[in-house]
Design an enzyme around this catalytic site. Structure first.
Site, mmCIF file in Angstrom:
data_model
loop_
_atom_site.group_PDB
_atom_site.id
_atom_site.type_symbol
_atom_site.label_atom_id
_atom_site.label_comp_id
_atom_site.label_asym_id
_atom_site.label_seq_id
_atom_site.Cartn_x
_atom_site.Cartn_y
_atom_site.Cartn_z
ATOM 1 N N THR A 35 0.827 -1.262 0.228
ATOM 2 C CA THR A 35 0.463 -0.059 0.118
ATOM 3 C C THR A 35 0.688 1.374 0.272
ATOM 4 O O THR A 35 1.664 1.362 0.689
ATOM 5 C CB THR A 35 -0.521 0.476 1.367
ATOM 6 N N HIS A 90 -1.884 8.039 -13.129
ATOM 7 C CA HIS A 90 -2.502 6.386 -12.879
ATOM 8 C C HIS A 90 -3.865 7.258 -12.952
ATOM 9 O O HIS A 90 -4.449 8.052 -13.035
ATOM 10 C CB HIS A 90 -2.052 6.309 -10.954
ATOM 11 N N LYS A 94 -7.128 5.932 -7.344
ATOM 12 C CA LYS A 94 -5.992 6.041 -7.235
ATOM 13 C C LYS A 94 -6.067 7.702 -5.971
ATOM 14 O O LYS A 94 -6.559 8.508 -5.940
ATOM 15 C CB LYS A 94 -4.822 6.328 -7.661
ATOM 16 N N THR A 101 5.471 5.540 -5.491
ATOM 17 C CA THR A 101 6.920 5.163 -6.634
ATOM 18 C C THR A 101 7.132 6.656 -7.074
ATOM 19 O O THR A 101 8.910 6.948 -6.708
ATOM 20 C CB THR A 101 6.518 4.641 -8.015
HETATM 21 N N1 LIG Z 1 3.492 -1.576 -4.511
HETATM 22 C C1 LIG Z 1 2.531 -1.447 -4.866
HETATM 23 O O1 LIG Z 1 3.475 -1.769 -6.486
HETATM 24 C C2 LIG Z 1 1.496 -1.088 -6.236
HETATM 25 C C3 LIG Z 1 0.859 -1.678 -7.243
HETATM 26 C C4 LIG Z 1 -0.363 -0.891 -6.797
HETATM 27 C C5 LIG Z 1 -1.426 -0.393 -6.051
HETATM 28 N N2 LIG Z 1 -0.513 0.187 -4.911
HETATM 29 C C6 LIG Z 1 -0.945 0.261 -3.722
HETATM 30 O O2 LIG Z 1 -2.279 -0.253 -2.753
HETATM 31 C C7 LIG Z 1 -3.367 0.699 -2.427
HETATM 32 C C8 LIG Z 1 -4.610 -0.520 -2.968
HETATM 33 O O3 LIG Z 1 -4.579 -0.272 -4.885
HETATM 34 P P1 LIG Z 1 -5.252 -0.412 -6.000
HETATM 35 O O4 LIG Z 1 -5.643 0.901 -6.654
HETATM 36 O O5 LIG Z 1 -5.416 -1.813 -6.018
HETATM 37 O O6 LIG Z 1 -6.962 -0.047 -4.826
HETATM 38 P P2 LIG Z 1 -8.428 -0.804 -5.373
HETATM 39 O O7 LIG Z 1 -8.610 -0.791 -6.784
HETATM 40 O O8 LIG Z 1 -8.820 0.472 -4.303
HETATM 41 O O9 LIG Z 1 -8.406 -1.620 -3.875
HETATM 42 C C9 LIG Z 1 -8.033 -1.670 -2.865
HETATM 43 C C10 LIG Z 1 -8.770 -3.403 -2.757
HETATM 44 O O10 LIG Z 1 -8.548 -3.500 -1.082
HETATM 45 C C11 LIG Z 1 -9.470 -3.769 -0.258
HETATM 46 N N3 LIG Z 1 -9.851 -3.098 0.911
HETATM 47 C C12 LIG Z 1 -9.428 -1.874 1.419
HETATM 48 N N4 LIG Z 1 -9.254 -1.900 3.232
HETATM 49 C C13 LIG Z 1 -10.374 -3.307 3.327
HETATM 50 C C14 LIG Z 1 -10.221 -4.287 4.168
HETATM 51 N N5 LIG Z 1 -9.740 -3.477 5.628
HETATM 52 N N6 LIG Z 1 -9.969 -5.227 4.419
HETATM 53 C C15 LIG Z 1 -10.322 -5.825 3.497
HETATM 54 N N7 LIG Z 1 -10.366 -5.219 2.153
HETATM 55 C C16 LIG Z 1 -9.645 -4.049 2.208
HETATM 56 C C17 LIG Z 1 -10.659 -3.272 -1.508
HETATM 57 O O11 LIG Z 1 -11.839 -3.476 -1.205
HETATM 58 P P3 LIG Z 1 -13.311 -2.915 -1.464
HETATM 59 O O12 LIG Z 1 -13.372 -2.664 -2.758
HETATM 60 O O13 LIG Z 1 -14.320 -3.870 -1.002
HETATM 61 O O14 LIG Z 1 -13.569 -1.439 -0.579
HETATM 62 C C18 LIG Z 1 -10.181 -2.706 -2.837
HETATM 63 O O15 LIG Z 1 -10.430 -4.344 -3.140
HETATM 64 C C19 LIG Z 1 -2.968 1.998 -3.287
HETATM 65 O O16 LIG Z 1 -2.167 2.334 -1.879
HETATM 66 C C20 LIG Z 1 -2.208 1.761 -4.172
HETATM 67 O O17 LIG Z 1 -1.256 2.711 -4.274
HETATM 68 C C21 LIG Z 1 0.893 -0.722 -4.699
#
Ligand SMILES: NC(=O)c1ccc[n+]([C@@H]2O[C@H](COP(=O)([O-])OP(=O)(O)OC[C@H]3O[C@@H](n4cnc5c(N)ncnc54)[C@H](OP(=O)(O)O)[C@@H]3O)[C@@H](O)[C@H]2O)c1
Length: 197
Positions: A35, A90, A94, A101
């Site tokens: 995250t 992005h 987001k 990054t």
């Molecule tokens: N490090 C990396 O390489 C990388 C790559 C991509 C993304 N990221 C980061 O990862 C995070 C998520 O990005 P994303 O684009 O995947 O966002 P997203 O599409 O909003 O997905 C987040 C997911 O996490 C779930 N979630 C949130 N809180 C939760 C909880 N308390 N219990 C269970 N599930 C929960 C959400 O479920 P609901 O939809 O049910 O709320 C959703 O499925 C961001 O901070 C992003 O910057 C990092």
């Protein structure tokens, strides 16, 4: 609740950090935090937890970004006096900006943290570019998976180093590679670079 897992991998929301760290410490499980958007307070909590468990915060799990960072460090060494700008794009869901990054790239570009000021975007009131300033620009739209460009602008020539994620799958496979690295490690703070040595 007790679980029998080697590593917890989290891609969710910074608001879940405390719960994840508590759970992981109770279970003595390593954590890979993918995250982004953590505050300085959050980073203190991560540091504290690393005394009890192996923990890595990977702002980007892509191997391409790991290589991009190496190329950026090399360019900074060779053309320190050029102007630097970071542009990231992005999807429209987001929550944080600039991206995690982009923050990591800025750390590589800042040769002198006191002198090199970060300029988050420019607007009609911003005025002229200052010497040593580093611009960072966040674009949000549609379903863009993640683009990062570092621009080095010199007199009469420009270098752009760009990474484009075309599918989110790469983050999952990169995270699995990092999780395999973390498995069984002693408590402590680990970095993506450690896994690529
Ligand atoms: N490090 C990396 O390489 C990388 C790559 C991509 C993304 N990221 C980061 O990862 C995070 C998520 O990005 P994303 O684009 O995947 O966002 P997203 O599409 O909003 O997905 C987040 C997911 O996490 C779930 N979630 C949130 N809180 C939760 C909880 N308390 N219990 C269970 N599930 C929960 C959400 O479920 P609901 O939809 O049910 O709320 C959703 O499925 C961001 O901070 C992003 O910057 C990092």
């Amino acid at each position: 609740m007790i679980i029998n897992a080697d590593v917890i991998i989290d891609f969710s929301n910074p608001s879940n950090l405390e719960e994840i760290l508590t759970f992981a410490q109770e279970n003595k499980t390593a954590v890979l935090l993918c995250t982004t958007g953590y505050s300085s307070e959050d980073f203190k909590k991560i540091e504290q937890a690393s005394k009890n468990i192996a923990i890595m915060q990977a702002g980007n799990t892509s191997i391409g970004i790991a290589v991009l960072k190496l190329l950026v460090s090399l360019a900074v060494e060779k053309i320190a006096e050029w102007d630097y700008e970071v542009i990231e794009a992005h999807h429209n869901r987001k929550t944080d900006s600039p991206s995690g990054t982009a923050e990591e790239l800025l750390k590589l570009l800042q040769t002198d943290e006191d002198k090199d000021s970060i300029r988050f975007g420019r607007n009609p009131k911003t005025g002229k570019r200052k010497v040593g300033e580093i611009g960072v620009h966040s674009i949000r739209g549609g379903s863009i998976v993640g683009d990062h460009t570092v621009m080095f602008a010199g007199k009469d020539e420009v270098i752009e180093i760009k990474h484009r994620a075309v599918s989110q799958d790469l983050f999952a496979s990169g995270a699995l590679r990092l999780a395999r690295f973390l498995k069984g490690k002693e408590p402590g703070r680990y970095y993506v670079e450690d896994a690529y040595k």
